[in-house]
Design a protein around this motif. Structure first.
Motif, PDB file in Angstrom:
ATOM      1  N   THR A  21       0.849  -1.190   0.000  1.00 50.74           N
ATOM      2  CA  THR A  21       0.000   0.000   0.000  1.00 50.74           C
ATOM      3  C   THR A  21       0.881   1.235   0.000  1.00 50.74           C
ATOM      4  OG1 THR A  21      -0.141   0.493   2.375  1.00 50.74           O
ATOM      5  CG2 THR A  21      -1.497  -1.322   1.565  1.00 50.74           C
ATOM      6  N   ALA A  22       0.260   2.373  -0.228  1.00 48.69           N
ATOM      7  CA  ALA A  22       0.979   3.643  -0.131  1.00 48.69           C
ATOM      8  C   ALA A  22       0.961   4.205   1.280  1.00 48.69           C
ATOM      9  CB  ALA A  22       0.352   4.654  -1.103  1.00 48.69           C
ATOM     10  N   HIS A  23       0.343   3.476   2.223  1.00 48.57           N
ATOM     11  CA  HIS A  23       0.179   3.959   3.595  1.00 48.57           C
ATOM     12  C   HIS A  23       1.486   3.815   4.365  1.00 48.57           C
ATOM     13  CE1 HIS A  23      -2.318   5.108   7.025  1.00 48.57           C
ATOM     14  NE2 HIS A  23      -1.664   4.204   7.732  1.00 48.57           N
ATOM     15  N   ARG A  24       1.829   4.818   5.148  1.00 51.18           N
ATOM     16  CA  ARG A  24       3.007   4.786   6.001  1.00 51.18           C
ATOM     17  C   ARG A  24       2.579   5.036   7.438  1.00 51.18           C
ATOM     18  NH1 ARG A  24       7.376   4.991   2.606  1.00 51.18           N
ATOM     19  NH2 ARG A  24       8.851   5.670   4.188  1.00 51.18           N
ATOM     20  N   ALA A  25       3.287   4.422   8.367  1.00 51.13           N
ATOM     21  CA  ALA A  25       2.850   4.454   9.758  1.00 51.13           C
ATOM     22  C   ALA A  25       4.051   4.447  10.680  1.00 51.13           C
ATOM     23  CB  ALA A  25       1.958   3.246  10.048  1.00 51.13           C
ATOM     24  N   ARG A  38      15.182   1.702   2.256  1.00 49.81           N
ATOM     25  CA  ARG A  38      14.039   2.312   1.579  1.00 49.81           C
ATOM     26  C   ARG A  38      14.084   2.083   0.072  1.00 49.81           C
ATOM     27  NH1 ARG A  38      14.470   7.893   4.964  1.00 49.81           N
ATOM     28  NH2 ARG A  38      16.649   7.469   4.421  1.00 49.81           N
ATOM     29  N   GLN A  39      15.259   1.735  -0.458  1.00 52.89           N
ATOM     30  CA  GLN A  39      15.334   1.307  -1.854  1.00 52.89           C
ATOM     31  C   GLN A  39      14.470   0.073  -2.087  1.00 52.89           C
ATOM     32  OE1 GLN A  39      20.024   1.756  -1.599  1.00 52.89           O
ATOM     33  NE2 GLN A  39      19.423   1.163  -3.668  1.00 52.89           N
ATOM     34  N   LEU A  40      14.404  -0.795  -1.085  1.00 50.81           N
ATOM     35  CA  LEU A  40      13.604  -2.015  -1.183  1.00 50.81           C
ATOM     36  C   LEU A  40      12.133  -1.745  -0.883  1.00 50.81           C
ATOM     37  CD1 LEU A  40      13.262  -5.113  -1.380  1.00 50.81           C
ATOM     38  CD2 LEU A  40      13.985  -5.243   1.023  1.00 50.81           C
ATOM     39  N   THR A  41      11.847  -1.116   0.234  1.00 52.47           N
ATOM     40  CA  THR A  41      10.446  -0.927   0.622  1.00 52.47           C
ATOM     41  C   THR A  41       9.705  -0.043  -0.368  1.00 52.47           C
ATOM     42  OG1 THR A  41      11.068   0.910   2.080  1.00 52.47           O
ATOM     43  CG2 THR A  41      10.910  -1.286   3.072  1.00 52.47           C
ATOM     44  N   GLY A  42      10.421   0.886  -1.008  1.00 52.36           N
ATOM     45  CA  GLY A  42       9.769   1.771  -1.961  1.00 52.36           C
ATOM     46  C   GLY A  42       9.202   1.064  -3.169  1.00 52.36           C
ATOM     47  N   LEU A  43       9.706  -0.136  -3.443  1.00 53.41           N
ATOM     48  CA  LEU A  43       9.206  -0.895  -4.591  1.00 53.41           C
ATOM     49  C   LEU A  43       7.793  -1.417  -4.374  1.00 53.41           C
ATOM     50  CD1 LEU A  43      12.385  -3.020  -5.437  1.00 53.41           C
ATOM     51  CD2 LEU A  43      11.545  -1.002  -6.661  1.00 53.41           C
ATOM     52  N   PHE A  44       7.352  -1.454  -3.113  1.00 54.50           N
ATOM     53  CA  PHE A  44       6.070  -2.101  -2.805  1.00 54.50           C
ATOM     54  C   PHE A  44       4.995  -1.113  -2.353  1.00 54.50           C
ATOM     55  CE2 PHE A  44       9.289  -5.437  -1.960  1.00 54.50           C
ATOM     56  CZ  PHE A  44       8.919  -6.292  -2.987  1.00 54.50           C
ATOM     57  N   ALA A  45       5.143   0.157  -2.730  1.00 51.64           N
ATOM     58  CA  ALA A  45       4.165   1.149  -2.294  1.00 51.64           C
ATOM     59  C   ALA A  45       2.966   1.245  -3.225  1.00 51.64           C
ATOM     60  CB  ALA A  45       4.829   2.527  -2.196  1.00 51.64           C
ATOM     61  N   GLN A  46       3.117   0.823  -4.474  1.00 51.74           N
ATOM     62  CA  GLN A  46       2.035   0.969  -5.438  1.00 51.74           C
ATOM     63  C   GLN A  46       1.814  -0.356  -6.161  1.00 51.74           C
ATOM     64  OE1 GLN A  46       0.073   3.500  -5.796  1.00 51.74           O
ATOM     65  NE2 GLN A  46       1.133   4.931  -4.448  1.00 51.74           N
ATOM     66  N   PRO A  47       0.924  -1.199  -5.662  1.00 50.91           N
ATOM     67  CA  PRO A  47       0.647  -2.453  -6.367  1.00 50.91           C
ATOM     68  C   PRO A  47       0.003  -2.200  -7.713  1.00 50.91           C
ATOM     69  CG  PRO A  47      -0.952  -2.103  -4.632  1.00 50.91           C
ATOM     70  CD  PRO A  47       0.102  -1.049  -4.468  1.00 50.91           C
ATOM     71  N   ARG A  48       0.270  -3.063  -8.652  1.00 51.35           N
ATOM     72  CA  ARG A  48      -0.391  -2.962  -9.944  1.00 51.35           C
ATOM     73  C   ARG A  48      -1.883  -3.216  -9.779  1.00 51.35           C
ATOM     74  NH1 ARG A  48       2.728  -4.290 -15.090  1.00 51.35           N
ATOM     75  NH2 ARG A  48       4.845  -3.638 -14.604  1.00 51.35           N
ATOM     76  N   THR A  49      -2.683  -2.688 -10.676  1.00 54.62           N
ATOM     77  CA  THR A  49      -4.125  -2.844 -10.563  1.00 54.62           C
ATOM     78  C   THR A  49      -4.709  -3.415 -11.838  1.00 54.62           C
ATOM     79  OG1 THR A  49      -4.516  -0.595 -11.337  1.00 54.62           O
ATOM     80  CG2 THR A  49      -4.330  -0.903  -8.960  1.00 54.62           C
ATOM     81  N   ARG A  50      -5.883  -3.975 -11.688  1.00 55.51           N
ATOM     82  CA  ARG A  50      -6.655  -4.462 -12.822  1.00 55.51           C
ATOM     83  C   ARG A  50      -8.015  -3.779 -12.748  1.00 55.51           C
ATOM     84  NH1 ARG A  50      -7.267 -10.787 -13.325  1.00 55.51           N
ATOM     85  NH2 ARG A  50      -5.108 -10.552 -13.998  1.00 55.51           N
TER      86      ARG A  50
END
Length: 478
Positions: free
Chosen positions: A76-80, A455-467
């Motif tokens: 997700t794009a959510h950060r906590a 953050r190079q790694l975690t940044g890859l998973f902020a925007q999942p692809r959509t259908r």
């Protein structure tokens, strides 16, 4: 019950001294590769399961009651705040029985606490991959040592669930390393963690999705313990071996020597770490492997099976035999030895998609139900050994009796190769994030010591692809 001599420093202090002094260059190469493979496997579990029911509830909780911060909720794009992110990510990583475990009798689930806990703290600090790898290495080894010291008594004799109970200590120590605590604060972090150790296995008796959240509870509790210690809250230095310490309180039988002997000179984790090819309780993976041996060696069909006997160690009977052959929810199905082996006999599958298909059918597939009702579990001395395994005996309608004994595929005595583990990751991640992200993230994880900022790694998973504008779910899409 073996304890350390009174003349020795408390176990927590020995663990803290070892952890804080560890130099990554002195860690055995096999240990480092094993840790990276388990980090890989756990991140694959987290990002493929982020939108399942339990993680959605965890995310809703954090959205409503938590606070924002620098740590990613993967997928997700959510950060906590790191505590909150670790809670959600840990819940996701343990939400569909595809996370790692301790094999060779070291019953544990280290990845689903160490990875979300360590990654959340490392991301908040902007830490390097080498720092995360160093702390995670200690975390994984600590949890396996806790498992050797306390299991199976903790679960079999008392009914505690090891994931959060072990995990909170591992994450507290991992956090202390990443935040560069001094020795006294690190000992206090472990002492405070003992008050966060929690979780029972009643879910395996009567159901409940809370089991999925135990990893998140442990990961968040470990971070909270370290934070409290950093602010000055003290904890008992004899939290492990003391008269009212963790081992005495949680176990009928225990051996504290596993927690302090050969620290830094012998790594238990490469000998015990195991990964799952199937989406069910790890204890019945031995039986899947044994059945596969029979299927490969003999000609028969599901309709030929009259009766099935599963030879087990005692823990398997207690932990996977309570639900019975007719589960009513997906947790029950994944923890039912009878239902799981019947699925394998009928369809040859125990992957995530197979359990989701069974849920859609309300666990009423007549062919599976017919065989599940003819499965019996029994304690077998061939299986109840120091290194447990599983036996499957098939009684066929033509009078043949076939049996095989095996170790689970993915366990140390029947391991998955590095290529198999990487392919599992690519299959899980590419469905939500595409092949490019899957391969890029795999490269970063398997070369984690060279990553300047996690953050190079975690940044890859902020925007999942959509259908069609809707989030994709790797497990649901098949």
């Amino acid at each position: 019950m073996a304890t350390q001599p009174s003349s020795m420093p408390p176990v927590a202090r020995q663990l803290a001294e070892w952890a804080l002094a560890l130099d990554l260059r002195d860690v055995d190469a096999a240990m480092l590769e094993r840790v990276k493979l388990h980090i890989l496997d756990q991140i694959g579990a987290q990002v493929s399961c982020y939108d399942l029911p339990a993680p959605r509830i965890a995310r809703a909780y954090v959205t409503q009651f938590g606070r924002s911060g620098p740590a990613s909720i993967l997928g997700t794009a959510h950060r906590a705040d790191p505590e909150d992110a670790a809670f959600v990510n840990g819940t996701a990583g343990s939400s569909f029985e595809i996370d790692d475990y301790g094999g060779n009798g070291a019953y544990a689930h280290p990845g689903c606490v160490i990875v979300p806990g360590g990654l959340a703290v490392a991301e908040a600090l902007g830490a390097s991959g080498a720092s995360l790898l160093r702390a995670a290495t200690v975390g994984f080894e600590t949890i396996i040592r806790l498992a050797l010291a306390s299991m199976p008594s903790m679960l079999l004799g008392r009914g505690f669930h090891q994931t959060a109970a072990h995990g909170v200590f591992g994450v507290a120590l991992t956090t202390a390393m990443l935040e560069r605590f001094d020795l006294d604060a690190t000992v206090d972090a472990l002492g405070v963690a003992g008050s966060h150790a929690s979780g029972t296995t009643e879910y395996s008796q009567s159901g409940g999705e809370v089991k999925r959240a135990h990893a998140g509870i442990g990961a968040a509790g470990g971070i909270r313990s370290a934070r409290l210690a950093r602010l000055g809250l003290s904890g008992p230095p004899t939290i492990f071996e003391g008269k009212r310490g963790f081992l005495q309180a949680f176990c009928n039988a225990h051996d504290a020597r596993f927690l302090h002997e050969q620290l830094g000179s012998h790594w238990h984790f490469p000998e015990r770490g195991a990964l799952k090819p199937h989406a069910s309780c790890a204890l019945i993976h031995h039986h899947f492997a044994a059945y596969d041996e029979l299927r490969a060696a003999h000609a028969f069909s599901a309709g030929d099976v009259e009766q099935v006997v599963l030879g087990c160690e005692p823990l398997t009977v207690v932990h996977t035999g309570a639900t019975g052959p007719r589960p009513t929810d997906i947790v029950g199905a994944q923890f039912s030895a009878e239902y799981g082996i019947a699925m394998r006999i009928v369809s040859g599958r125990n992957d995530a998609g197979a359990y989701l298909d069974a849920e859609r059918d309300q666990f009423q597939n007549p062919a599976v139900a017919a065989i599940a009702g003819r499965v019996r579990l029994e304690v077998d001395p061939d299986c109840a050994t120091q290194i447990p395994k599983g036996k499957v005996t098939l009684y066929l309608r033509d009078g043949r009796v076939l049996f095989a004994t095996a170790y689970a595929l993915g366990s140390p005595f029947n391991p998955l190769g590095r290529g198999d583990i990487e392919q599992k990751y690519l299959d899980l991640v590419s469905r939500n994030f595409g092949d490019k992200t899957a391969r890029s993230s795999l490269g970063l994880i398997m070369n984690l010591e060279d990553v300047a900022d996690v953050r190079q790694l975690t940044g890859l998973f902020a925007q999942p692809r959509t259908r069609n504008g809707k989030p994709r779910d790797a497990l649901m899409q098949g």
